[in-house]
Enzyme design. Structure first.
Site, PDB file in Angstrom:
ATOM      1  CG  HIS A 104     -17.087   3.815 -33.642  1.00 12.56           C
ATOM      2  ND1 HIS A 104     -16.536   4.173 -34.837  1.00 12.56           N
ATOM      3  CD2 HIS A 104     -16.141   3.106 -32.994  1.00 12.56           C
ATOM      4  CE1 HIS A 104     -15.293   3.709 -34.903  1.00 12.56           C
ATOM      5  NE2 HIS A 104     -15.023   3.060 -33.794  1.00 12.56           N
ATOM      6  CG  ASP A 168     -14.476  11.541 -23.840  1.00 13.75           C
ATOM      7  OD1 ASP A 168     -14.468  12.785 -23.748  1.00 13.75           O
ATOM      8  OD2 ASP A 168     -14.993  10.790 -22.992  1.00 13.75           O
ATOM      9  CD  GLU A 281     -14.570  13.858 -20.416  1.00 11.06           C
ATOM     10  OE1 GLU A 281     -14.162  12.709 -20.134  1.00 11.06           O
ATOM     11  OE2 GLU A 281     -14.924  14.189 -21.562  1.00 11.06           O
TER      12      GLU A 281
HETATM   13  C1  LIG Z   1     -14.573   4.638 -28.406  1.00 15.23           C
HETATM   14  C2  LIG Z   1     -15.816   5.484 -28.439  1.00 15.23           C
HETATM   15  C3  LIG Z   1     -15.840   6.682 -27.767  1.00 15.23           C
HETATM   16  C4  LIG Z   1     -16.961   7.490 -27.793  1.00 15.23           C
HETATM   17  N1  LIG Z   1     -16.941   8.664 -27.115  1.00 15.23           N
HETATM   18  C5  LIG Z   1     -18.016   9.471 -27.167  1.00 15.23           C
HETATM   19  C6  LIG Z   1     -18.014  10.713 -26.485  1.00 15.23           C
HETATM   20  O1  LIG Z   1     -17.047  11.078 -25.827  1.00 15.23           O
HETATM   21  N2  LIG Z   1     -19.116  11.499 -26.581  1.00 15.23           N
HETATM   22  C7  LIG Z   1     -20.198  11.136 -27.321  1.00 15.23           C
HETATM   23  O2  LIG Z   1     -21.135  11.904 -27.403  1.00 15.23           O
HETATM   24  N3  LIG Z   1     -20.235   9.958 -27.946  1.00 15.23           N
HETATM   25  C8  LIG Z   1     -19.177   9.122 -27.877  1.00 15.23           C
HETATM   26  N4  LIG Z   1     -19.228   7.925 -28.520  1.00 15.23           N
HETATM   27  C9  LIG Z   1     -20.481   7.523 -29.170  1.00 15.23           C
HETATM   28  C10 LIG Z   1     -20.621   8.079 -30.573  1.00 15.23           C
HETATM   29  O3  LIG Z   1     -20.918   9.448 -30.555  1.00 15.23           O
HETATM   30  C11 LIG Z   1     -21.765   7.383 -31.282  1.00 15.23           C
HETATM   31  O4  LIG Z   1     -21.550   6.003 -31.306  1.00 15.23           O
HETATM   32  C12 LIG Z   1     -21.903   7.880 -32.714  1.00 15.23           C
HETATM   33  O5  LIG Z   1     -23.059   7.333 -33.277  1.00 15.23           O
HETATM   34  C13 LIG Z   1     -20.702   7.437 -33.488  1.00 15.23           C
HETATM   35  O6  LIG Z   1     -20.668   7.979 -34.780  1.00 15.23           O
HETATM   36  P1  LIG Z   1     -20.609   6.993 -36.005  1.00 15.23           P
HETATM   37  O7  LIG Z   1     -20.182   7.820 -37.145  1.00 15.23           O
HETATM   38  O8  LIG Z   1     -19.823   5.791 -35.736  1.00 15.23           O
HETATM   39  O9  LIG Z   1     -22.167   6.657 -36.109  1.00 15.23           O
HETATM   40  P2  LIG Z   1     -22.894   5.362 -36.660  1.00 15.23           P
HETATM   41  O10 LIG Z   1     -22.804   4.278 -35.662  1.00 15.23           O
HETATM   42  O11 LIG Z   1     -22.437   5.065 -38.031  1.00 15.23           O
HETATM   43  O12 LIG Z   1     -24.393   5.912 -36.724  1.00 15.23           O
HETATM   44  C14 LIG Z   1     -25.088   6.277 -35.541  1.00 15.23           C
HETATM   45  C15 LIG Z   1     -26.544   6.613 -35.873  1.00 15.23           C
HETATM   46  O13 LIG Z   1     -26.596   7.822 -36.608  1.00 15.23           O
HETATM   47  C16 LIG Z   1     -27.136   7.599 -37.899  1.00 15.23           C
HETATM   48  N5  LIG Z   1     -26.318   8.376 -38.820  1.00 15.23           N
HETATM   49  C17 LIG Z   1     -25.001   8.239 -39.095  1.00 15.23           C
HETATM   50  N6  LIG Z   1     -24.611   9.160 -39.971  1.00 15.23           N
HETATM   51  C18 LIG Z   1     -25.697   9.903 -40.261  1.00 15.23           C
HETATM   52  C19 LIG Z   1     -25.942  11.004 -41.108  1.00 15.23           C
HETATM   53  N7  LIG Z   1     -24.980  11.532 -41.849  1.00 15.23           N
HETATM   54  N8  LIG Z   1     -27.185  11.519 -41.161  1.00 15.23           N
HETATM   55  C20 LIG Z   1     -28.175  10.993 -40.426  1.00 15.23           C
HETATM   56  N9  LIG Z   1     -28.013   9.943 -39.602  1.00 15.23           N
HETATM   57  C21 LIG Z   1     -26.781   9.407 -39.521  1.00 15.23           C
HETATM   58  C22 LIG Z   1     -27.046   6.108 -38.134  1.00 15.23           C
HETATM   59  O14 LIG Z   1     -28.028   5.645 -39.022  1.00 15.23           O
HETATM   60  C23 LIG Z   1     -27.240   5.573 -36.735  1.00 15.23           C
HETATM   61  O15 LIG Z   1     -28.588   5.537 -36.417  1.00 15.23           O
HETATM   62  C24 LIG Z   1     -18.118   7.082 -28.499  1.00 15.23           C
HETATM   63  C25 LIG Z   1     -18.105   5.873 -29.174  1.00 15.23           C
HETATM   64  C26 LIG Z   1     -16.966   5.070 -29.151  1.00 15.23           C
HETATM   65  C27 LIG Z   1     -16.987   3.776 -29.870  1.00 15.23           C
END
Ligand SMILES: Cc1cc2nc3c(=O)[nH]c(=O)nc-3n(C[C@H](O)[C@H](O)[C@H](O)COP(=O)(O)OP(=O)(O)OC[C@H]3O[C@@H](n4cnc5c(N)ncnc54)[C@H](O)[C@@H]3O)c2cc1C
Ligand SMILES: *[C@@H]1O[C@H](CO)[C@@H](O)[C@H](O)[C@H]1NC(C)=O
Ligand SMILES: *[C@@H]1O[C@H](CO)[C@@H](O)[C@H](O)[C@H]1NC(C)=O
Ligand SMILES: *[C@@H]1O[C@H](CO)[C@@H](O)[C@H](O)[C@H]1NC(C)=O
Ligand SMILES: *[C@@H]1O[C@H](CO)[C@@H](O)[C@H](O)[C@H]1NC(C)=O
Length: 519
Positions: A104, A168, A281
Site C-alpha cells: 500500500h 484508519d 480526527e
Molecule cells: C487506504 C489507505 C489508508 C491508509 N491509512 C493510514 C493511516 O490511517 N495511518 C497511517 O499511518 N498510514 C496509513 N496508510 C499508509 C500505510 O501505513 C503505509 O502505506 C504502509 O506502508 C502500508 O503497509 P503495507 O503493508 O502495505 O506496506 P508496504 O507498502 O508493503 O511496505 C512499506 C515499506 O515498509 C517496508 N516493509 C514492509 N514490511 C516490512 C517488514 N516486515 N519489515 C521491514 N520493512 C517492511 C517495505 O519495504 C516498504 O519500504 C494508509 C494507506 C492506504 C492505502
C-alpha cells in the site's frame, strides 16, 4: 475471465520455474544466479513480477528480478546472508531485497528493481494458526509481521482484547505500518503504533536474526520503528493490547468557523480535559469537492450539503467514545457535555452507534464504494504532512483558503486533526515536528476524471513550497524523496543516527531500495 483457469496455469508455470535457479541483478547491474544450494523457491512468473512491481500509489512500476514467498524466517535470513556475501570485505552478489506487506505504498517504496521482493504475506500464512498469539494475560500479542491489522483484531477480540491504536484502514501489514509510524485517531492518546511495540524479531541486512527491544539491542529496535525498512526485515512484533470495547458512539460535528474547530479539537486532545474521548480526527468538506453526506441521517443530508455550499467549506470534527453495556450511562453524560460545551454550528452534531469493529473498519466501506465505481485502482498522489500547531492558522489561510478553495475542483478526502508529541519516543526513526501539538494533514487525492496525477502533484508541490517560503516547519509522512539533501533535511539532527544505524545493520545498502535514501 475464468480466474480458476488462470490460477492453474500460473501454478503450473510457477512449479516449472521453481525448478530452475533465478537470475537477479546486483546493484551494478550484473546478473546473479541464486544457487540451488540456497534451497530457496523464488517466483519469476509474469503474474508474481507484475504484482510485486506495482503498488497502491499506481504511479510507479519497478520490476524485481524475482519474488520470494518464504515459509520460514530462516529462508529470508539465508537470502540476505547470500546477498551480503559473508563479511564486509568479501565480494558479494549484492542484489537488493525489499519486504513487501500489502504494497500500500505510494511510490514504489516496497519495490526492489532487479532484486528480490520478499512477500511477507507468505510468512504469515505459513505461520498460521500461530501468526497471532495472544499472551496468557492478554496484555500483548506476538504477531507475524506480514499479518494485516484486521487479522490481529480478529484474533485478539476472541479473547476480549484489542490493539489500542490504529490506522484508519486495517488491510495494512503490521511490518508495513511499523516501518512508517501507524497513525490515526487514537494516536493523541496512546501514541502511534510504533509506540505500542514491546519487542521485535528482525533480520538485518547482514542476514542475522536478532531479537530486539528497549533493553535488548535498542539501536536496532528504535532504528527499525519508523525506519522505512532500512535496517532489517521485521518478522515478528510484540504488540501491546488493551480491553476491547463492544460498541462505539461515533460523532461528526460540523463547524463553519475554523478557529472554533481547532480550538475544540485541541481542547479534546489535551490530556488535561475531562472528556476522555477515545478517538479524534477531523476532515474538510468543500463545495468544490465531492461532498459525501452518507454518514448523516437521510433526513439531514440536504441540510448538510446546503451548509457546505453556503460556506464553501465546513470543518468536520470526528470523535468516538467506546462503551460496554455497563459504561453506557457515563457515555450518555459525556455526549451531553460535548453538545453543550463545543462551539459547533448549532444543530449540526450527528451520531451513529456502531459495533467496535464496524467503527475500526469504516474505510473498508469507502473502498468497496470506490472499487464498484472503478475509482480504487487509480493513481494516488497523496500528500501527508505534520504541521506544527503554532502555524496552523497560517497554513489554513495559505493552503486551504487561498489554494484549495480557489481550485475549480478538488479530489479525494482531506484529513485535518491535531495530535500529541508526548507519546512519540525521539529515539525512534520516525520524524515529527518539534512542537508538543502538531496537526496531521492528509491530502488523499485520487486521479481520474478531470484530474491527472501530474496536476495533483503540482498542487502538492505548491503546498510544500508555501510552507518552505513561510517558514512553516512541516514534516512529511509516507514521503518519497529522490534527492539526498531532502532526506538529510527530513531527518535533521537525527540524520547522523540514521546513517550510523545503516552502517551497523545494512552496510551494503541492500534493504528497501525503493525508499531511495541511499542510492
Ligand atoms: C487506504 C489507505 C489508508 C491508509 N491509512 C493510514 C493511516 O490511517 N495511518 C497511517 O499511518 N498510514 C496509513 N496508510 C499508509 C500505510 O501505513 C503505509 O502505506 C504502509 O506502508 C502500508 O503497509 P503495507 O503493508 O502495505 O506496506 P508496504 O507498502 O508493503 O511496505 C512499506 C515499506 O515498509 C517496508 N516493509 C514492509 N514490511 C516490512 C517488514 N516486515 N519489515 C521491514 N520493512 C517492511 C517495505 O519495504 C516498504 O519500504 C494508509 C494507506 C492506504 C492505502
Ligand atoms: C529445503 O527447504 C525445504 C523447505 O522449504 C525443506 O523441507 C528441505 O528439507 C530443504 N532441503 C535441504 C537440502 O535443506
Ligand atoms: C504474496 O502472497 C500472497 C499469498 O500467497 C498472494 O496472494 C500475493 O499475490 C503475493 N504477492 C506478491 C507480490 O507476490
Ligand atoms: C494502475 O492501475 C491500473 C488498473 O489496475 C493498471 O492497469 C495499471 O497498470 C496501473 N499502473 C501503474 C503504474 O501501477
Ligand atoms: C485564485 O485564482 C485566480 C485565477 O487563477 C487568481 O487570479 C487569484 O489570485 C487566486 N486567488 C488567490 C487568493 O490565490
Amino acid at each position: 475471465m475464468n480466474t480458476n483457469l488462470g490460477l492453474n496455469i500460473i501454478t503450473l508455470v510457477t512449479l516449472l520455474i521453481n525448478l530452475t535457479p533465478a537470475l537477479v541483478k546486483s546493484e551494478e547491474g550484473i546478473d546473479v544466479l541464486l544457487p540451488i544450494s540456497l534451497n530457496l523457491t523464488v517466483l519469476t512468473d509474469p503474474f508474481s513480477i507484475y504484482t510485486a512491481s506495482h503498488d497502491f500509489g499506481n504511479i510507479t512500476d519497478q520490476n524485481p528480478g524475482a519474488v520470494l514467498c518464504p515459509s520460514t524466517p530462516a529462508e529470508v535470513a539465508r537470502l540476505l546472508r547470500f546477498s551480503y556475501g559473508g563479511d564486509s570485505t568479501s565480494t558479494s552478489p549484492g542484489f537488493t531485497v525489499a519486504a513487501r506487506g500489502q504494497g500500500h505504498s505510494l511510490r514504489g517504496q516496497a519495490s526492489a528493481p532487479g532484486g528480490i521482493v520478499v512477500n511477507m504475506t507468505c510468512l504469515a500464512k505459513a505461520d498460521k494458526p500461530a501468526a497471532v498469539v495472544v499472551s496468557a494475560d492478554g496484555t500483548y500479542a506476538d504477531v507475524a509481521a506480514g499479518t494485516m491489522w484486521v487479522e490481529v483484531f480478529e484474533a485478539a477480540v476472541q479473547r476480549g482484547v484489542s490493539p489500542v491504536t490504529w490506522t484508519d484502514y486495517l488491510f495494512l501489514s503490521v511490518g508495513g505500518t511499523l516501518s512508517n509510524a501507524g497513525i490515526g485517531g487514537q494516536t493523541f492518546r496512546h501514541g502511534p503504533q510504533i509506540s505500542n511495540v514491546h519487542e521485535l524479531d528482525v533480520i538485518t541486512g547482514k542476514g542475522e536474526m536478532v531479537t530486539c527491544s528497549p533493553q535488548l539491542n535498542p539501536e536496532l529496535f528504535y532504528g527499525v520503528l519508523g525506519g522505512l525498512g532500512q535496517f532489517g526485515i521485521i518478522t515478528r512484533a510484540r504488540i501491546a493490547l488493551g480491553h476491547a470495547p463492544t460498541r462505539v458512539k461515533w460523532l461528526r460535528i460540523l463547524y463553519s468557523d475554523f478557529l472554533a474547530f481547532t480550538r475544540d479539537q485541541e481542547r479534546l486532545v489535551s490530556m488535561a480535559n475531562h472528556f476522555g474521548v477515545d478517538f479524534l480526527e477531523g476532515q474538510l468538506m468543500m463545495s468544490n469537492g465531492i461532498v459525501d453526506t452518507s454518514f448523516f441521517p437521510l433526513s439531514d443530508q440536504i441540510r448538510v450539503a446546503d451548509l457546505v455550499n453556503d460556506h464553501r467549506i465546513i470543518y468536520v470534527l470526528e470523535v468516538a467514545k467506546y462503551y460496554d453495556s455497563t459504561t453506557l450511562p457515563i457515555i450518555t453524560q459525556l455526549i451531553d457535555i460535548l453538545s453543550r460545551t463545543l462551539s459547533f454550528t448549532p444543530g449540526f452534531m450527528f451520531m451513529q452507534d456502531v459495533p467496535y469493529f464496524d467503527f475500526l473498519n469504516r474505510v473498508r466501506n469507502e473502498e468497496d464504494k470506490l472499487r464498484s465505481l472503478g475509482l480504487w485502482e487509480v493513481p494516488h498522489p497523496w500528500l501527508n504532512i505534520f504541521v506544527p500547531r503554532s502555524r496552523i492558522q497560517d497554513f489554513h489561510n495559505g493552503i486551504i483558503k487561498d489554494l484549495l478553495l480557489n481550485q475549480t475542483s478538488t479530489s479525494g478526502v482531506t484529513l485535518f486533526y491535531p495530535t500529541n508529541r508526548n507519546k512519540w519516543n525521539n529515539r525512534m526513526s520516525a520524524m515529527i515536528p518539534d512542537e508538543d501539538v502538531f496537526y496531521v494533514i492528509g491530502f488523499l487525492q485520487s486521479a481520474g476524471g478531470s484530474h491527472n496525477w501530474q496536476d495533483l502533484e503540482i498542487l502538492n508541490n505548491k503546498i510544500i513550497q508555501f510552507c518552505d517560503n513561510s517558514g512553516i516547519k512541516i514534516k512529511e509522512y509516507l514521503m518519497h524523496y529522490t534527492r539526498k539533501e531532502d532526506w538529510i533535511k527530513h531527518f535533521g539532527a537525527k540524520w547522523s543516527d540514521f546513517l550510523r544505524r545503516k552502517m551497523m545493520f545494512d552496510p551494503k545498502k541492500l534493504l528497501s531500495p525503493g525508499q531511495d535514501i541511499f542510492n
